[in-house]
Design a protein around this motif. Structure first.
Motif, PDB file in Angstrom:
ATOM      1  N   ALA A 345       0.828  -1.208   0.000  1.00 32.08           N
ATOM      2  CA  ALA A 345       0.000   0.000   0.000  1.00 32.08           C
ATOM      3  C   ALA A 345       0.864   1.260   0.000  1.00 32.08           C
ATOM      4  CB  ALA A 345      -0.935  -0.006   1.209  1.00 32.08           C
ATOM      5  N   LEU A 346       1.985   1.211   0.739  1.00 35.28           N
ATOM      6  CA  LEU A 346       2.860   2.388   0.832  1.00 35.28           C
ATOM      7  C   LEU A 346       3.417   2.763  -0.540  1.00 35.28           C
ATOM      8  CD1 LEU A 346       4.451   4.405   2.689  1.00 35.28           C
ATOM      9  CD2 LEU A 346       6.261   2.682   2.748  1.00 35.28           C
ATOM     10  N   PHE A 347       3.952   1.754  -1.261  1.00 34.10           N
ATOM     11  CA  PHE A 347       4.604   2.057  -2.530  1.00 34.10           C
ATOM     12  C   PHE A 347       3.620   2.155  -3.694  1.00 34.10           C
ATOM     13  CE2 PHE A 347       8.145   0.075  -0.092  1.00 34.10           C
ATOM     14  CZ  PHE A 347       8.898   1.227   0.014  1.00 34.10           C
ATOM     15  N   SER A 348       2.329   1.984  -3.427  1.00 36.83           N
ATOM     16  CA  SER A 348       1.330   2.328  -4.432  1.00 36.83           C
ATOM     17  C   SER A 348       0.996   3.819  -4.379  1.00 36.83           C
ATOM     18  CB  SER A 348       0.057   1.494  -4.222  1.00 36.83           C
ATOM     19  OG  SER A 348      -0.585   1.855  -3.000  1.00 36.83           O
ATOM     20  N   HIS A 349       1.400   4.486  -3.294  1.00 34.81           N
ATOM     21  CA  HIS A 349       1.167   5.926  -3.144  1.00 34.81           C
ATOM     22  C   HIS A 349       2.459   6.734  -3.306  1.00 34.81           C
ATOM     23  CE1 HIS A 349      -2.470   4.318  -1.192  1.00 34.81           C
ATOM     24  NE2 HIS A 349      -3.024   5.486  -1.427  1.00 34.81           N
ATOM     25  N   SER A 397      18.628   7.938 -13.125  1.00 34.26           N
ATOM     26  CA  SER A 397      17.440   7.074 -13.155  1.00 34.26           C
ATOM     27  C   SER A 397      16.576   7.290 -11.912  1.00 34.26           C
ATOM     28  CB  SER A 397      17.860   5.605 -13.268  1.00 34.26           C
ATOM     29  OG  SER A 397      18.549   5.180 -12.106  1.00 34.26           O
ATOM     30  N   ILE A 398      17.220   7.539 -10.770  1.00 36.83           N
ATOM     31  CA  ILE A 398      16.458   7.807  -9.539  1.00 36.83           C
ATOM     32  C   ILE A 398      15.705   9.134  -9.653  1.00 36.83           C
ATOM     33  CG2 ILE A 398      16.665   8.296  -7.067  1.00 36.83           C
ATOM     34  CD1 ILE A 398      19.009   6.364  -6.972  1.00 36.83           C
ATOM     35  N   TRP A 399      16.400  10.190 -10.126  1.00 37.59           N
ATOM     36  CA  TRP A 399      15.730  11.480 -10.287  1.00 37.59           C
ATOM     37  C   TRP A 399      14.611  11.401 -11.317  1.00 37.59           C
ATOM     38  CZ3 TRP A 399      15.576  14.977  -6.871  1.00 37.59           C
ATOM     39  CH2 TRP A 399      16.675  15.284  -6.066  1.00 37.59           C
ATOM     40  N   GLY A 400      14.799  10.570 -12.361  1.00 40.33           N
ATOM     41  CA  GLY A 400      13.736  10.392 -13.339  1.00 40.33           C
ATOM     42  C   GLY A 400      12.496   9.775 -12.731  1.00 40.33           C
ATOM     43  N   ARG A 401      12.707   8.797 -11.814  1.00 44.49           N
ATOM     44  CA  ARG A 401      11.568   8.177 -11.134  1.00 44.49           C
ATOM     45  C   ARG A 401      10.870   9.182 -10.219  1.00 44.49           C
ATOM     46  NH1 ARG A 401      10.246   2.890 -10.236  1.00 44.49           N
ATOM     47  NH2 ARG A 401       8.191   2.765  -9.248  1.00 44.49           N
ATOM     48  N   ILE A 402      11.652   9.997  -9.509  1.00 46.99           N
ATOM     49  CA  ILE A 402      11.066  11.007  -8.622  1.00 46.99           C
ATOM     50  C   ILE A 402      10.264  12.033  -9.433  1.00 46.99           C
ATOM     51  CG2 ILE A 402      11.609  12.889  -7.034  1.00 46.99           C
ATOM     52  CD1 ILE A 402      14.000  11.260  -6.061  1.00 46.99           C
ATOM     53  N   GLU A 403      10.833  12.496 -10.550  1.00 48.58           N
ATOM     54  CA  GLU A 403      10.145  13.486 -11.382  1.00 48.58           C
ATOM     55  C   GLU A 403       8.850  12.920 -11.952  1.00 48.58           C
ATOM     56  OE1 GLU A 403      11.132  16.492 -15.132  1.00 48.58           O
ATOM     57  OE2 GLU A 403      12.613  15.022 -14.447  1.00 48.58           O
ATOM     58  N   GLU A 404       8.886  11.650 -12.365  1.00 46.94           N
ATOM     59  CA  GLU A 404       7.673  11.021 -12.893  1.00 46.94           C
ATOM     60  C   GLU A 404       6.583  10.944 -11.832  1.00 46.94           C
ATOM     61  OE1 GLU A 404       6.223   6.645 -14.593  1.00 46.94           O
ATOM     62  OE2 GLU A 404       8.328   7.014 -14.091  1.00 46.94           O
ATOM     63  N   GLY A 405       6.959  10.546 -10.599  1.00 46.84           N
ATOM     64  CA  GLY A 405       5.976  10.467  -9.512  1.00 46.84           C
ATOM     65  C   GLY A 405       5.415  11.832  -9.143  1.00 46.84           C
ATOM     66  N   MET A 406       6.258  12.869  -9.152  1.00 44.79           N
ATOM     67  CA  MET A 406       5.783  14.213  -8.825  1.00 44.79           C
ATOM     68  C   MET A 406       4.840  14.723  -9.915  1.00 44.79           C
ATOM     69  SD  MET A 406       9.299  15.924  -7.335  1.00 44.79           S
ATOM     70  CE  MET A 406       8.530  17.517  -7.036  1.00 44.79           C
ATOM     71  N   ARG A 408       2.884  12.917 -11.864  1.00 40.53           N
ATOM     72  CA  ARG A 408       1.602  12.227 -11.727  1.00 40.53           C
ATOM     73  C   ARG A 408       0.843  12.697 -10.485  1.00 40.53           C
ATOM     74  NH1 ARG A 408       2.620   5.892 -12.425  1.00 40.53           N
ATOM     75  NH2 ARG A 408       4.387   6.386 -11.087  1.00 40.53           N
ATOM     76  N   GLY A 409       1.575  13.170  -9.454  1.00 41.88           N
ATOM     77  CA  GLY A 409       0.937  13.679  -8.254  1.00 41.88           C
ATOM     78  C   GLY A 409       0.456  15.111  -8.375  1.00 41.88           C
ATOM     79  N   GLY A 415       3.791  23.518  -5.220  1.00 39.09           N
ATOM     80  CA  GLY A 415       3.706  22.331  -4.391  1.00 39.09           C
ATOM     81  C   GLY A 415       2.834  21.266  -5.029  1.00 39.09           C
ATOM     82  N   PRO A 416       2.398  20.265  -4.246  1.00 39.47           N
ATOM     83  CA  PRO A 416       1.604  19.163  -4.786  1.00 39.47           C
ATOM     84  C   PRO A 416       0.215  19.620  -5.172  1.00 39.47           C
ATOM     85  CG  PRO A 416       1.774  18.975  -2.411  1.00 39.47           C
ATOM     86  CD  PRO A 416       2.672  20.103  -2.813  1.00 39.47           C
ATOM     87  N   GLY A 417      -0.324  18.968  -6.185  1.00 36.32           N
ATOM     88  CA  GLY A 417      -1.661  19.343  -6.641  1.00 36.32           C
ATOM     89  C   GLY A 417      -2.750  18.643  -5.904  1.00 36.32           C
ATOM     90  N   MET A 418      -2.421  17.537  -5.222  1.00 36.45           N
ATOM     91  CA  MET A 418      -3.448  16.786  -4.470  1.00 36.45           C
ATOM     92  C   MET A 418      -2.768  16.093  -3.302  1.00 36.45           C
ATOM     93  SD  MET A 418      -4.013  13.606  -7.095  1.00 36.45           S
ATOM     94  CE  MET A 418      -4.068  14.712  -8.497  1.00 36.45           C
ATOM     95  N   ALA A 419      -3.555  15.837  -2.214  1.00 33.35           N
ATOM     96  CA  ALA A 419      -3.041  15.147  -1.039  1.00 33.35           C
ATOM     97  C   ALA A 419      -3.209  13.654  -1.235  1.00 33.35           C
ATOM     98  CB  ALA A 419      -3.781  15.588   0.229  1.00 33.35           C
ATOM     99  N   ARG A 420      -2.168  12.914  -0.862  1.00 30.99           N
ATOM    100  CA  ARG A 420      -2.259  11.444  -0.990  1.00 30.99           C
ATOM    101  C   ARG A 420      -3.074  10.880   0.136  1.00 30.99           C
ATOM    102  NH1 ARG A 420       3.096  12.310  -2.984  1.00 30.99           N
ATOM    103  NH2 ARG A 420       3.447  11.315  -4.991  1.00 30.99           N
TER     104      ARG A 420
END
Length: 420
Positions: A345-349, A397-406, A408-409, A415-420
């Motif tokens: 559940a943690l890594f799905s968010h 590759s790590i920064w690419g994963r972080i940028e992709e997650g941000m 989509r968030g 700042g973030p567009g929505m609260a998880r």
């Protein structure tokens, strides 16, 4: 005066008396009488703790020995603490919160499976109450349940002596009658009463609180308060409607495990400079909070400032909406205090990152968590940072994963567009 059997058999009472008398308990690997062969100095290797008969309740001359896994009257969030957790907290009574957590992590990693399981973390506020009880400053604290049956035999003897006139109770001075004594049953009732604080202790607690900053804020509002029949101050209205100028900073969580390849001491060199250096090859006195900046073109044209921490000790619920990556070694205990304790559940968010050595497979539990965790490999350390050009590829590759997650968030400039 006979001591109650309940106090005699209670591990907390024995530990408290040992501490107040200045006698150190003995850690052993056996429930029998301590010997040179069974005595140990490490809490990770011990299975029992023995209290000297000269300072405990046992006046028959026998040592009192308890298993370190035995539950005590100490309660943390509806969970009973075992004797090992309580004794560990007392051993680290002078440690700061971060040092206490680090020592707790190391002890849990050193404990063998046969020693009785993990040591429970006790919050700082409850540790303070526990210390007051163990060193004799307080007889009753909220986090320790009352001992059933303790003190009843002593109270009965006191009451009988008072009733028979062997010795007087508490003299009262009401209307000049200084010879009137309290009944023994009232003494028992008074002993069970809780002392209530006044309004100062209820508002301030045990430590003085400085409210000067709030006074300055209130004075600024009172000075600008409009006169009667006057229009509301445009200064106050505009300041309340004005958006905060400082944008929210994304948070990266690191693993607090001592086996992690990336710790607070080397994470900035890795993510900023693209060079891996082992944690033990850098300054060991690292801070518990770091900052670094990085430009992510799809998020913002201006550099973003990231916060790096390895503990959620001071986390507030809104902070979880700002978490953009979680580094893990695959150890589930890391997530006990997280918003989601289940790894799937943690890594799905939140995007997960596992960093291991080249040529080694990631742990089976990390593989079972699915695509939510990015597994990357770095070349093994050879004693020099020269020739580590592959590290930059891993970092990107790590920064690419972080940028992709941000992205989509819904992260934007502020700042973030929505609260998880």
């Amino acid at each position: 005066m006979a001591t109650a059997q309940a106090e005699l058999e209670d591990p907390l009472c024995n530990l408290r008396l040992s501490i107040t008398s200045g006698t150190t308990p003995i850690l052993t690997t056996s429930a029998d009488t301590p010997s040179a062969a069974t005595t140990v100095s490490s809490l990770a290797h011990a299975t029992h703790i023995t209290f000297n008969a000269e300072v405990t309740f046992d006046f028959d001359g026998h040592h009192k020995t308890f298993a370190l896994t035995e539950p005590t009257r100490m309660v943390v969030v509806d969970t009973t603490c075992d004797l090992r957790s309580v004794y560990f907290a007392w051993q680290n009574k002078d440690a700061e919160t971060l040092e206490y957590i680090n020592e707790l992590t190391h002890l849990n990693e050193e404990l063998p499976s046969g020693a009785g399981g993990s040591v429970q973390s006790i919050p700082a506020a409850l540790r303070t109450e526990l210390y007051k009880y163990l060193n004799g400053e307080a007889e009753v604290v909220d986090c320790i349940k009352p001992l059933e049956g303790a003190g009843l035999s002593i109270d009965a003897e006191k009451s009988a002596a008072i009733a028979s006139g062997q010795f007087g109770g508490v003299a009262l001075d009401k209307g000049g009658d200084s010879q009137k004594q309290l009944d023994g049953r009232l003494l028992v009732i008074y002993d069970g009463e809780r002392k209530m604080g006044d309004h100062n202790t209820m508002l301030r607690g045990s430590r003085p609180v400085d409210f000067s900053t709030y006074r300055k804020t209130a004075q600024a509002f009172f000075k600008s308060r409009p006169t009667p029949l006057a229009a509301p101050s445009t200064t106050i209205v505009s300041s309340l409607q004005k958006k905060p100028s400082r944008r929210l900073e994304p948070i990266i969580l690191l693993s607090p495990s001592a086996s992690s390849l990336l710790r607070m001491s080397n994470i900035k060199t890795f993510l900023n400079d693209g060079t891996f250096v082992p944690p033990n090859a850098t300054d060991s006195s690292s801070a518990n909070l770091l900052h670094l900046t990085r430009t992510l073109p799809s998020i913002s044209s201006a550099p973003l400032r990231f916060i790096l921490v390895d503990s959620t000790q001071n986390f507030k619920p809104p902070y979880w909406a700002r978490v953009v990556a979680i580094f893990t070694t695959g150890q589930v205990w890391q997530f006990k205090s997280y918003k989601f304790t289940d790894p799937v559940a943690l890594f799905s968010h939140y995007p997960g990152v596992h960093v291991g050595w080249s040529g080694e497979e990631p742990p089976s539990q990390v593989q079972a968590w699915g695509r939510g965790v990015l597994s990357v490999r770095v070349d093994k350390w050879t004693g020099s940072s020269e020739g580590r050009w592959r590290d930059r590829e891993v970092v990107e590759s790590i920064w690419g994963r972080i940028e992709e997650g941000m992205r989509r968030g819904g992260w934007g400039r502020d700042g973030p567009g929505m609260a998880r």
